[in-house]
Design a protein around this motif. Structure first.
Motif, PDB file in Angstrom:
ATOM      1  N   GLY A 157       0.800  -1.364   0.227  1.00 56.95           N
ATOM      2  CA  GLY A 157      -0.072   0.046   0.011  1.00 56.95           C
ATOM      3  C   GLY A 157       0.785   1.162   0.016  1.00 56.95           C
ATOM      4  O   GLY A 157       1.874   1.156   0.239  1.00 56.95           O
ATOM      5  N   ALA A 158       0.329   2.394  -0.346  1.00 55.68           N
ATOM      6  CA  ALA A 158       1.149   3.623  -0.432  1.00 55.68           C
ATOM      7  C   ALA A 158       1.622   4.117   1.040  1.00 55.68           C
ATOM      8  O   ALA A 158       2.729   4.764   1.143  1.00 55.68           O
ATOM      9  N   SER A 159       0.673   3.817   1.928  1.00 54.44           N
ATOM     10  CA  SER A 159       0.857   4.230   3.248  1.00 54.44           C
ATOM     11  C   SER A 159       2.290   4.130   3.637  1.00 54.44           C
ATOM     12  O   SER A 159       2.987   4.783   4.293  1.00 54.44           O
ATOM     13  N   VAL A 162       4.899   6.026   2.250  1.00 54.02           N
ATOM     14  CA  VAL A 162       4.997   7.339   2.881  1.00 54.02           C
ATOM     15  C   VAL A 162       5.812   7.393   4.173  1.00 54.02           C
ATOM     16  O   VAL A 162       6.605   8.005   4.675  1.00 54.02           O
ATOM     17  N   MET A 163       5.404   6.037   5.132  1.00 54.08           N
ATOM     18  CA  MET A 163       6.088   6.065   6.266  1.00 54.08           C
ATOM     19  C   MET A 163       7.480   5.894   6.131  1.00 54.08           C
ATOM     20  O   MET A 163       8.502   6.141   6.972  1.00 54.08           O
ATOM     21  N   ILE A 170      12.930  12.247   8.817  1.00 58.36           N
ATOM     22  CA  ILE A 170      12.455  12.995  10.130  1.00 58.36           C
ATOM     23  C   ILE A 170      13.461  12.366  10.991  1.00 58.36           C
ATOM     24  O   ILE A 170      13.685  11.438  11.549  1.00 58.36           O
ATOM     25  N   ARG A 171      14.579  13.342  11.793  1.00 57.47           N
ATOM     26  CA  ARG A 171      15.376  13.126  12.991  1.00 57.47           C
ATOM     27  C   ARG A 171      14.909  13.473  14.082  1.00 57.47           C
ATOM     28  O   ARG A 171      15.347  13.015  15.116  1.00 57.47           O
ATOM     29  N   ILE A 191       3.904  11.669  11.062  1.00 59.74           N
ATOM     30  CA  ILE A 191       4.729  12.588  11.686  1.00 59.74           C
ATOM     31  C   ILE A 191       4.808  12.436  13.170  1.00 59.74           C
ATOM     32  O   ILE A 191       5.889  12.672  13.583  1.00 59.74           O
ATOM     33  N   SER A 192       3.848  12.452  13.661  1.00 54.65           N
ATOM     34  CA  SER A 192       3.743  12.554  15.185  1.00 54.65           C
ATOM     35  C   SER A 192       4.331  11.215  15.812  1.00 54.65           C
ATOM     36  O   SER A 192       5.129  11.156  16.678  1.00 54.65           O
ATOM     37  N   LEU A 193       4.024   9.996  15.196  1.00 54.19           N
ATOM     38  CA  LEU A 193       4.680   8.837  15.425  1.00 54.19           C
ATOM     39  C   LEU A 193       6.131   8.851  15.325  1.00 54.19           C
ATOM     40  O   LEU A 193       6.881   8.365  16.098  1.00 54.19           O
ATOM     41  N   LEU A 194       6.832   9.659  14.387  1.00 54.55           N
ATOM     42  CA  LEU A 194       8.137   9.736  14.251  1.00 54.55           C
ATOM     43  C   LEU A 194       8.700  10.852  14.994  1.00 54.55           C
ATOM     44  O   LEU A 194       9.995  11.118  14.844  1.00 54.55           O
TER      45      LEU A 194
END
Lengths: 500, 528
Positions: A157-159, A162-163, A170-171, A191-194
C-alpha cells in the motif's frame, strides 16, 4: 502492569487517525446492534459494492493454485515451456480453458516467470524486478520521460511507502514537514509517530481548495522563526479529502518553491485515475518537473506515491503500492533499501496486482472489451456520483460544498448554528464530531468529522466518500438532507448562524 | 568506501552516545550538513540537496539487517554475472541459504490453502460448475465460509484494522485448540507478516535510548534493527552455546541489573522459541522460569513463536508462552504477553503472502486502544495474508476431503526438513574446527567456526570481520549464501554463520560436498 498508558511512547499517544476513530467505532457498534450503516468514512470501494475488475482477479486466481493442480512441479521449467507457444497444454485442459480466458492464463504464467518461487516466496525487498520494470514503463508512457526501475520500490500500500520516506527524513521535532490542511491524516499521524513537526499550509476553500504559494512561504517563514528546519512538502493531487486537481501552472510554482527552499516534494498521486472534470486532467509532478528542465529537473528531490487501492481498481484489501524516487542520491536510496529489507518484502500478490494495473489488457486481447467496459463503467458512475453528492450537499441548509474534481471524497462545510456549538460543548464533543455522531445515529451514514483532517479554526466540515452505489445515492442524499434540516431547525436560535 | 563512511558515522554516533550530556544535540550536529567535513567523499552536488546521506534520520543509518546485507548483495551480482559469464565460476548456481524463504528453494505450497485462496480471490469461480472439477469440495466449502465472514464478500476491501473478525475467530479457536486455554479474537491483531507486529510493539515500548529491550544473543536481527530504528537500547542476554543455546535465568538477572545500573529502564524481554538463528526449543520448565522472571520484574514478554510448527526432535515439544503462563495460574492481570505468529514459516512457508498476527494479552484497555490506533494508521494487513493466517490456524480436520492430502503434504515437508537439518549438522560437525549444535527446531543451523589466527589477520587486512571474511570466501568458492554470525551478534571472539536447512533434499549432498571442500582448502590456506 508492565506496560501502562502513562509509560507509552509519547509519540504514539499524540498520533491521531480520525478515519478510523470515534465515529467509526460507534458506527461499528451500531452495525453490531443490527442497524444498517452506510460506511462513507473510508475510500474502500469494494466494501460498498464496487465489483473488482475481472481480469486481474482471474490472473490472480490462476496464480494461486490452478497450476499446482495440473501437477507442474517446477515452476521455472513451466515458464520456459510456456514461452514456447501461445496455446500451451493448460488450454487443453477443458476445465481451465472453460473458466479462464487465454490471456489471463498467459498473463499468470508471465508473472510466475518474474517471481522466484511463486507467490509464496519473499521477493526482492524493493519488489519483483520485472514488476518494477513494468511500473517504470507505465510511468514513461504516462509522462513521456524515462523512469528507472532501480528507483521504484513496491510497498504494501502507499501508506507504507510514505512511512518509509518520512522515517528517513525526520530526525526529531526540529524537522518540519509541510502538509496541506485539510490533509489525509496518514501524514499527521506518521509525523507525530516519528516525532517530527507538522508545518501546515492552508488550502483556500473559497478558491475551490486552491494551493496558494504565498501561503506556503508564510508557513515556512513561520516555522523557521520557531527554529524548525522545514525539510519536505507533501501535496495530495487529486486532493484528499478536498478533491481538487492541481493545474500544471500550480505544480510548476510548487516545484520552483521546493527548489528555492530546498524541500523534498512528496507527491501523493494515488487518485490519479479518479478525475471527474475535463479542464484539469491529471498531470504528474514528475512530468512537470522534467518539463521544467535544468536546474529544476536535476535538483528537485521528488518521491511520488501510487497504489492499487484507488482508481477504478479499488483493490484496497491487497495492500499494493509503489513509490518512485527522483534525484535522491544513491546512498540514500541504499539506506531506504536497507530499511525496506527489515520488512523482508512487500506482499507478492499485491505486487502482481500492481503489475496488472500498470499494464492492463490492450485492444485486441480477449479480455480487453470486458476490462474496458468495467473500468469505464466504474469511472463514469463515480463521475455521476460526485455530481449527485455535491449538488445534494449544496441544496442543504447551511451546507456549502466544492465540486469533487477528483479523488473519492466530498468535503462539505457545515455552518453550525451557535445552539449546536453550545450543545456540542455540553456533550464534551468537538462540534463537527457532535454533528457527525448525530448524523450517524439518525441515518446510519458513517462520515469522518473535518477536525480529523484539520480545518481553519471555527469552520466545520465532514468527509464522505462518493462510493455508495449509484442507485442508493438519491436516497442517501435525501436522508442526509432530512437530518440536516431537522438538525439546523433544532439548533437554530435567535442569534442567527455563526458567521465565520 | 560508502560502508566505511557509514562506519565512521556510526562510530561517531556511538561515541556521542557514550557521552551522557547533549546526546541529541551532538547526534544532530554530527549528521547535519554543516558537519559534512566528516564525510570525505561527499560530493558537492549532494550537499545542496535537501535529503542526503548525512541529513537522514541517524537511527536509519544505525540499523542493520544482515540477512539481506552485504553478502546477499554480492550474491545477487554473482547471479547476474553467472547468466553471461558461466565459465568464470566453479559453480553453476547460487544457493540462497541466507534466508528462511522455503518456496524460493522449491518447497510447494499446501494445496488446500491455495485452493481456498484462489476461490476467495476470484469469487466468480464459486458459481461455476467447472470449479468442482478443479477444486476439492472442502476448499469450496471453506471459501464460502470465509466469504460469508467478510462484509459484502469483498476480499478487495480494507478490513477492520485488526483483521477480519471471522478470521480472528478462527485463529482464536486454533489457539484454544493448541493450548487448551481460551483465546479472545479481540486480542488478535493481524499483520503483514510477524515483523510489523514486532515493530508496533517496539514503537509503543520505546520512547528513547533510556528504554531497553532484553534480547537474546545471538538474535534474529529484526530485533536489533527495530530497536535501533525506534531509538531504544538493546540489552543483550547471551544464550549458552555449550548447553545447546540454553537460556539461563541467572544471565537474564545479571544483564537486567547491569542495564539498570546504566540508567536503562528495561521494558520487555524478547524470546525466540524455537530459536532463530540458534534452533533450540525451550523446555516447559525453562519457560515457567522465564514467565516468573517477567512477572517479577514487570517486563512485557515478547514471544516470537513463528517457528512453532518447526520442531524436529522427539524429545522436545513446542509450548506457547501463553499456555505456560495460564497453566501456572497467571491470568490477564499477572503478565503482559505478546505472542507473534507468521504464515511464512512452519510447513506452509507462505513468505510472499505477508501474513501473521500477534496475540496481545495482559494490557489495560487504554494501551490496547493505542495499539489499535497505530494499527489503523496503516488501515489493515493484506486480505490474502489474513485468509492464510486463519487457514494455518484451522487446517483441514480428519474426515474432510482434503485431510489426507493435507497431512501427507505437511508431514512430507516437516520430515524432510528434519532430515536435512540432521544431514547438514552432521556434515558440519565433521569439519575441522567447526562445532554445531543440533537444530531442535526452526529452520537454521548456527555452527561455530574456530578460525585460525592467520584467517583473522587476513580478515583484518581486508577490513572485514573474520566471519564475514569466511562467508564471502565460501560464497565466491561455492555459490552458497550464508549469513555471518556477526549479523546476529555473538560472544565476542567467537565466529559463526547461519545456514538455512531449506535447499531441497536432492541438493543437500552437493552442498555438503561443496562446503566440505571449501572448508578444507580454507583451512589449508590459513591453518596456524
Amino acid at each position: 502492569m508492565a506496560l501502562e498508558y502513562e509509560s507509552l511512547n509519547e509519540n504514539v499517544k499524540k498520533c491521531q487517525y480520525a478515519v478510523r476513530g470515534e465515529l467509526y467505532l460507534r458506527a461499528s457498534e451500531l452495525q453490531k446492534e443490527g442497524k444498517k450503516i452506510i460506511f462513507t468514512n473510508v475510500g474502500n470501494p469494494h466494501a460498498l459494492g464496487q465489483k473488482p475488475l475481472t481480469f486481474p482477479r482471474q490472473v490472480y486466481s490462476i496464480l494461486q493454485s490452478i497450476l499446482e493442480r495440473l501437477d507442474i512441479k517446477n515452476k521455472n521449467e513451466l515458464v520456459q515451456v510456456v514461452a514456447l507457444c501461445q496455446a500451451p497444454f493448460l488450454l487443453e485442459d477443458p476445465n481451465v480453458g472453460m473458466i479462464f480466458p487465454a490471456d489471463a492464463i498467459a498473463r499468470a504464467k508471465h508473472y510466475l516467470s518474474l517471481t522466484s518461487g511463486g507467490l509464496g516466496a519473499y521477493s526482492d525487498s524493493r519488489g519483483i524486478p520485472g514488476v518494477r520494470k513494468e511500473v517504470a514503463e507505465f510511468i514513461q508512457r504516462r509522462d513521456g520521460y524515462p523512469s528507472d526501475p532501480e528507483l521504484i520500490f513496491l510497498t504494501d500500500g502507499a501508506s507504507k511507502g510514505v512511512m518509509q520516506i518520512l522515517n528517513c527524513v525526520i530526525r526529531g521535532e526540529g524537522d518540519g514537514i509541510l502538509v496541506p490542511v485539510p490533509q489525509y491524516p496518514l501524514y499527521s499521524a506518521t509525523i507525530s509517530l516519528l516525532g517530527g513537526s507538522l508545518v501546515p499550509y492552508y488550502l483556500d476553500e473559497s478558491e475551490n481548495w486552491g494551493l496558494d504559494v504565498n501561503n506556503l512561504r508564510q508557513s515556512v517563514a513561520q516555522a523557521r522563526s520557531q527554529g524548525i528546519s522545514v525539510r519536505a512538502m507533501v501535496i495530495i493531487n487529486p486532493g484528499n479529502p478536498t478533491g481538487q486537481c492541481l493545474s500544471e501552472a500550480n505544480l510548476r510554482e510548487i516545484l520552483r518553491f521546493c527548489y528555492n527552499e530546498k524541500l523534498v516534494l512528496l507527491g501523493d498521486e494515488v487518485y490519479q485515475q479518479n478525475i471527474y472534470q475535463d479542464e484539469r486532467p491529471f498531470i504528474s509532478s514528475k512530468k512537470v518537473l522534467m518539463d521544467m528542465g535544468s536546474p529544476f529537473s536535476k535538483e528537485v528531490q521528488l518521491v511520488s506515491f501510487h497504489t492499487v487501492s484507488k482508481g477504478y481498481w479499488g483493490e484496497c484489501g491487497q495492500r499494493g503500492g509503489y513509490f518512485e524516487m527522483t534525484n535522491i542520491p544513491p546512498r540514500v536510496v541504499e539506506e531506504i533499501y536497507k530499511v525496506a529489507s527489515i520488512a523482508l518484502s512487500p506482499n507478492v500478490s499485491a505486487q502482481i496486482f500492481m503489475g496488472l494495473m500498470v499494464s492492463p489488457p490492450k485492444p485486441g486481447d480477449i479480455s480487453y472489451d470486458q476490462f474496458a467496459r468495467e473500468s469505464k463503467g466504474i469511472l463514469e458512475s463515480l463521475r455521476r456520483r460526485a455530481k449527485i453528492m455535491t449538488d445534494g450537499f449544496n441544496s442543504c441548509k447551511n451546507v456549502v460544498c466544492n465540486f469533487t474534481e477528483g479523488a473519492m471524497y466530498s468535503f462539505p462545510q457545515i455552518k453550525l448554528p451557535p445552539g449546536a456549538l453550545q450543545a456540542a460543548k455540553q456533550a464534551g464533543k468537538v462540534p463537527d464530531v457532535f454533528y457527525c455522531l448525530k448524523l450517524l445515529e439518525a441515518t446510519g451514514i458513517s462520515t469522518v468529522p473535518g477536525s480529523g483532517f484539520g480545518q481553519k479554526e471555527g469552520v466545520f466540515h465532514l468527509r464522505t466518500t462518493i462510493l455508495p452505489a449509484e442507485e442508493e445515492m438519491p436516497e442517501i442524499m435525501d436522508s442526509f438532507k432530512k437530518f440536516n434540516d431537522e438538525f439546523m431547525t433544532q439548533y437554530e436560535n435567535n442569534f442567527g448562524y455563526s458567521r465565520m | 568506501m560508502r560502508r566505511f563512511v557509514i562506519g565512521q558515522a556510526k562510530n561517531l554516533i556511538d561515541q556521542t552516545r557514550r557521552r551522557p550530556q547533549h546526546n541529541n544535540l551532538n547526534l544532530l550536529s554530527i549528521l547535519h550538513p554543516s558537519s559534512s567535513r566528516f564525510f570525505s567523499d561527499m560530493s558537492a552536488s549532494d550537499s545542496s540537496l535537501p535529503v542526503t546521506i548525512d541529513s537522514i534520520n541517524p537511527n536509519v543509518l544505525k540499523c542493520e539487517y544482515a540477512v539481506r546485507g552485504e553478502i546477499v548483495n554480492i550474491a545477487q551480482k554473482l547471479q547476474d554475472d553467472l547468466k553471461t559469464n558461466k565459465d568464470a565460476y566453479p559453480f553453476d548456481e547460487i544457493i540462497y541459504c541466507n534466508i528462511g524463504n522455503p518456496q524460493s528453494l522449491g518447497q510447494q505450497p499446501i494445496t488446500f490453502f491455495r485452493e481456498v485462496l484462489a476461490l476467495c480471490s476470484h469469487t466468480a469461480l464459486l458459481d461455476r460448475d467447472e470449479a468442482h472439477a478443479l477444486f476439492s469440495a472442502d476448499s469450496i466449502a471453506r471459501a464460502w465460509k470465509i466469504l460469508d465472514q467478510i462484509p459484502g464478500k469483498a476480499t478487495g476491501a480494507y478490513s477492520h484494522s485488526q483483521g477480519i473478525k471471522g478470521l480472528r475467530d478462527a485463529i482464536a479457536a486454533g489457539i484454544e485448540a493448541r493450548d487448551g486455554f481460551p483465546a479472545d479474537p479481540n486480542d488478535i491483531f493481524m499483520t503483514d507478516g510477524a515483523s510489523p507486529g514486532v515493530h508496533m510493539m517496539m514503537q509503543l515500548l520505546i520512547s528513547s535510548e533510556k528504554d531497553g529491550i532484553l534480547c537474546p544473543i545471538p538474535q534474529y536481527p529484526l530485533y536489533s534493527a527495530s530497536i535501533a530504528l525506534h531509538g531504544g537500547s538493546l540489552v543483550p542476554y547471551y544464550l549458552d552455546e555449550a548447553s545447546g543455546w540454553g537460556l539461563e535465568i541467572s544471565e537474564l538477572k545479571k544483564q537486567l541489573a547491569d542495564a539498570k545500573s546504566k540508567g536503562i529502564t528495561v521494558r520487555a524481554l524478547a524470546v525466540i522459541n524455537p530459536g532463530n538463528p540458534t534452533g533450540q526449543v525451550l523446555s516447559e520448565e525453562n519457560q515457567r522460569d522465564i514467565v516468573d522472571f517477567c512477572k517479577k520484574e514487570g517486563l512485557v514478554l515478547l514471544a516470537d513463536e513463528v517457528y512453532q510448527e518447526n520442531v524436529y526432535v522427539p524429545d522436545k515439544k513446542f509450548h506457547s508462552f501463553k499456555k505456560v503462563a495460564r497453566s501456572m495460574g497467571y491470568g490477564e492481570k499477572d503478565i503482559s504477553l505478546v505472542s507473534f505468529q507468521s504464515i511464512s514459516k512452519g510447513y506452509y512457508g507462505e513468505c510472499g503472502k505477508r501474513g501473521g498476527y500477534m496475540e496481545v494479552t495482559g494490557f489495560t484497555s487504554d494501551v490496547r486502544e493505542q495499539i489499535y490506533k497505530v494499527a489503523s494508521v496503516n488501515l489493515c494487513s493484506n486480505i490474502s495474508g489474513q485468509i492464510l493466517a486463519s487457514l494455518v490456524m484451522s487446517p483441514p480436520k480428519p474426515g474432510d476431503e482434503s485431510y489426507e492430502s493435507y497431512i501427507a503434504e505437511k508431514e512430507g515437508i516437516l520430515s524432510s526438513m528434519a532430515k536435512r537439518a540432521k544431514t547438514l549438522e552432521e556434515a558440519l560437525n565433521k569439519l575441522e574446527g567447526i562445532t554445531c549444535n543440533r537444530a531442535e527446531g526452526a529452520m537454521y543451523l548456527f555452527p561455530c567456526i574456530n578460525l585460525p589466527k592467520k584467517a583473522i589477520a587476513a580478515a583484518e587486512a581486508a577490513k572485514t570481520s573474520p566471519d564475514t571474511f569466511y562467508c564471502k570466501r565460501l560464497l565466491n568458492a561455492t555459490g552458497v549464501v550464508v549469513v555471518p554470525g556477526s549479523g546476529f551478534r555473538q560472544v565476542p571472539g567467537t565466529w559463526h554463520f547461519r545456514c538455512t536447512i531449506l535447499p531441497q533434499e536432492d541438493k543437500i549432498p552437493a552442498i555438503v560436498n561443496r562446503l566440505t571442500e571449501f572448508h578444507k582448502s580454507f583451512m589449508d590456506e590459513f591453518r596456524d
